[in-house]
Motif scaffolding. Structure first.
Motif, short mmCIF file in Angstrom:
data_model
loop_
_atom_site.label_atom_id
_atom_site.label_comp_id
_atom_site.label_asym_id
_atom_site.label_seq_id
_atom_site.Cartn_x
_atom_site.Cartn_y
_atom_site.Cartn_z
N LEU A 140 0.73 -1.19 0.02
CA LEU A 140 -0.17 0.08 0.13
C LEU A 140 1.02 1.17 0.02
CD1 LEU A 140 -2.61 1.73 0.47
CD2 LEU A 140 -2.32 1.35 3.11
N ASN A 141 0.50 2.12 -0.97
CA ASN A 141 1.14 3.46 -0.98
C ASN A 141 0.23 4.62 -0.89
OD1 ASN A 141 4.31 3.33 -1.73
ND2 ASN A 141 3.14 1.61 -2.43
N PHE A 142 0.54 5.67 0.01
CA PHE A 142 -0.46 6.68 0.17
C PHE A 142 0.44 8.02 0.64
CE2 PHE A 142 -2.33 9.49 3.48
CZ PHE A 142 -3.75 9.60 2.73
N ILE A 143 -0.11 9.21 0.10
CA ILE A 143 0.46 10.35 0.33
C ILE A 143 -0.63 11.47 0.69
CG2 ILE A 143 0.84 10.97 -2.25
CD1 ILE A 143 3.79 12.04 -1.15
N ALA A 144 -0.45 12.13 1.55
CA ALA A 144 -1.28 13.41 1.66
C ALA A 144 -0.37 14.67 1.84
CB ALA A 144 -2.22 13.30 2.82
N PHE A 145 -0.87 15.80 1.26
CA PHE A 145 -0.23 17.00 1.45
C PHE A 145 -0.74 17.95 2.13
CE2 PHE A 145 0.73 14.97 -2.52
CZ PHE A 145 2.21 14.75 -2.66
N ASN A 146 -0.05 19.22 2.64
CA ASN A 146 -0.70 20.40 3.02
C ASN A 146 -0.85 21.52 2.13
OD1 ASN A 146 1.60 21.42 2.73
ND2 ASN A 146 2.41 21.60 5.06
N GLU A 147 -1.55 22.64 2.52
CA GLU A 147 -1.68 23.59 1.30
C GLU A 147 -0.31 24.06 0.57
OE1 GLU A 147 -4.17 25.88 3.73
OE2 GLU A 147 -6.04 25.54 2.44
N LEU A 148 0.68 23.75 1.30
CA LEU A 148 1.89 24.23 0.59
C LEU A 148 2.56 23.00 -0.29
CD1 LEU A 148 3.41 26.00 3.82
CD2 LEU A 148 2.27 27.06 1.62
N ASN A 149 1.86 21.96 -0.47
CA ASN A 149 2.12 21.02 -1.35
C ASN A 149 3.23 20.02 -0.67
OD1 ASN A 149 0.90 20.25 -3.80
ND2 ASN A 149 2.10 21.70 -5.00
N LYS A 150 3.31 20.13 0.40
CA LYS A 150 4.34 19.65 1.36
C LYS A 150 3.85 18.23 1.56
CE LYS A 150 7.66 20.14 5.11
NZ LYS A 150 7.40 19.52 6.44
N PRO A 151 4.46 16.96 1.51
CA PRO A 151 3.94 15.87 2.41
C PRO A 151 3.81 15.86 3.80
CG PRO A 151 5.64 15.22 0.76
CD PRO A 151 5.78 16.82 1.10
N ILE A 152 2.66 15.69 4.44
CA ILE A 152 2.73 15.51 5.83
C ILE A 152 2.47 14.20 6.42
CG2 ILE A 152 1.71 17.96 6.28
CD1 ILE A 152 -0.98 16.42 6.29
N ILE A 153 1.86 13.15 5.51
CA ILE A 153 1.95 11.73 5.96
C ILE A 153 2.02 10.83 4.75
CG2 ILE A 153 -0.59 11.87 5.82
CD1 ILE A 153 -0.74 9.51 8.37
N GLN A 154 2.85 9.80 4.97
CA GLN A 154 3.07 9.07 3.70
C GLN A 154 3.08 7.52 4.39
OE1 GLN A 154 6.72 11.20 1.96
NE2 GLN A 154 6.17 9.57 0.41
N ILE A 155 2.51 6.64 3.34
CA ILE A 155 2.76 5.35 3.46
C ILE A 155 3.45 4.62 2.28
CG2 ILE A 155 1.70 2.88 3.75
CD1 ILE A 155 -0.82 4.28 4.67
N VAL A 156 4.75 4.27 2.53
CA VAL A 156 5.80 3.74 1.55
C VAL A 156 5.76 2.16 1.66
CG1 VAL A 156 7.88 3.87 0.61
CG2 VAL A 156 7.10 5.91 1.53
N ASP A 157 5.12 1.57 0.64
CA ASP A 157 5.12 0.20 0.85
C ASP A 157 4.80 -0.26 1.99
OD1 ASP A 157 5.64 0.10 -1.93
OD2 ASP A 157 7.83 -0.23 -1.74
N ASN A 158 3.78 0.23 2.66
CA ASN A 158 3.06 -0.38 3.99
C ASN A 158 3.83 0.16 5.23
OD1 ASN A 158 1.52 -2.05 2.43
ND2 ASN A 158 2.59 -4.13 3.13
N GLU A 159 4.80 1.18 4.81
CA GLU A 159 5.55 1.39 6.05
C GLU A 159 4.80 3.31 6.04
OE1 GLU A 159 9.65 0.77 6.12
OE2 GLU A 159 9.06 -1.13 7.04
N LEU A 160 4.30 3.33 7.29
CA LEU A 160 3.86 4.67 7.75
C LEU A 160 4.92 5.68 8.21
CD1 LEU A 160 1.21 6.27 8.21
CD2 LEU A 160 1.30 5.52 10.61
N ILE A 161 4.92 6.66 7.86
CA ILE A 161 5.68 7.87 8.41
C ILE A 161 5.15 9.31 8.33
CG2 ILE A 161 8.33 7.03 8.18
CD1 ILE A 161 8.36 8.93 5.57
N TYR A 162 5.20 10.24 9.19
CA TYR A 162 4.49 11.20 9.20
C TYR A 162 5.41 12.54 9.67
CZ TYR A 162 3.16 9.59 13.80
OH TYR A 162 3.13 8.94 15.28
#
Ligand SMILES: [Zn+2]
Length: 282
Positions: A140-162
């Motif tokens: 699973l991959n996931f990414i979400a950004f803030n208003e400045l287009n900066k990633p705030i939370i990511q799942i990279v190949d099942n590994e979550l970081i924020y």
């Protein structure tokens, strides 16, 4: 002996933020609140005297295997604050049946085969959510950004970081909530491994595009598009918004998105109208 009162919510948030939303010793994003001074002696909740420890480090502390001094030193220099991102945490996704729920909408793929790729949500050609199978492993991959287009939370190949510089991240059981301020939820995710991720609430942002995820609707603010309970099954791309739509059979596409020349206030009024019409139809 007086009963120990709960730690106030706002104090807990302050502690989470100060500790980088993770165990101060190892960075683990699932943790407990630990009084550095013995409760029996001080009998008070003071934010500066409380820290975060994961279960393992809490247990070691309780059993006298993790010295108090180490906890105090870690509290002054929390693991997750050293790099500005949390330590990666493995989510246990597996199998071939996958699903993104966003509010009351659902995008799923049954029987995803080896080497196949499923992007349930794409903005400007970038999959915000994607599943693929590589060597029999579901990733699973996931990414979400803030208003400045900066990633705030990511799942990279099942590994979550924020990002640990946010105002608040609270992870309780399956639900992870990111807040921008008091009562302002930027994103709420519910993890239901092995197959499902649910965006329950929030604002998905990318390149000036905003997709609001409400309790029972999706709303694109730019073009005032109100959607409820949409669904796709076995489309390689579920829901695509913006430019550069991948040319691989997208289920639902919103193109021609206005970037700057739209009226946010009018859009919000339209959303309120849609919601009240829906309520009166119920
Ligand atoms: Zn720990």
């Amino acid at each position: 002996m007086t009963q120990r009162p709960p730690i106030p919510q706002e104090m807990k948030r302050e502690i989470r933020q100060r500790c980088g939303f993770g165990c101060v010793v190892c960075g683990m994003p699932l943790y407990e609140y630990e009084h550095m001074l013995e409760w029996a002696e001080v009998q008070r909740h003071v934010a500066g005297e409380i820290t975060l420890l994961c279960r393992q480090h809490h247990g070691e502390k309780t059993n006298g295997l993790l010295p108090k001094e180490v906890v105090v030193a870690s509290n002054q220099n929390p693991y997750n604050k050293q790099t500005g991102t949390s330590k990666q945490h493995l989510l246990h996704y597996s199998g071939q049946m996958v699903r993104l729920r966003a509010a009351d909408s659902c995008f799923e793929y049954r029987d995803l085969s080896d080497g196949a790729f499923f992007a349930p949500l794409v903005i400007d050609g970038l999959p915000l959510v994607a599943f693929r199978i590589e060597q029999d492993e579901l990733l699973l991959n996931f990414i979400a950004f803030n208003e400045l287009n900066k990633p705030i939370i990511q799942i990279v190949d099942n590994e979550l970081i924020y990002d640990t510089n946010l105002w608040d991240i609270e992870w309780v059981a399956q639900t992870l909530t990111i807040r921008e301020g008091r009562g302002r939820i930027l994103l709420q995710l519910v993890f239901s491994p092995p197959s499902e991720i649910h965006i329950r609430k929030g604002r998905l942002l990318r390149n000036g595009i905003e997709l609001l995820v409400g309790p029972n609707y999706l709303f694109n603010t730019n073009n005032s598009i109100f959607l409820g309970a949409i669904a796709t099954v076995n489309c390689p791309v579920g829901f695509a918004i913006g430019d550069h739509t991948p040319n691989v059979g997208a289920g639902i596409v919103l193109a021609g998105i206005l970037r700057y020349e739209f009226d946010r206030k009018q859009a919000r009024q339209y959303l309120r109208r849609c919601l009240s019409e829906r309520r009166s139809n119920d």
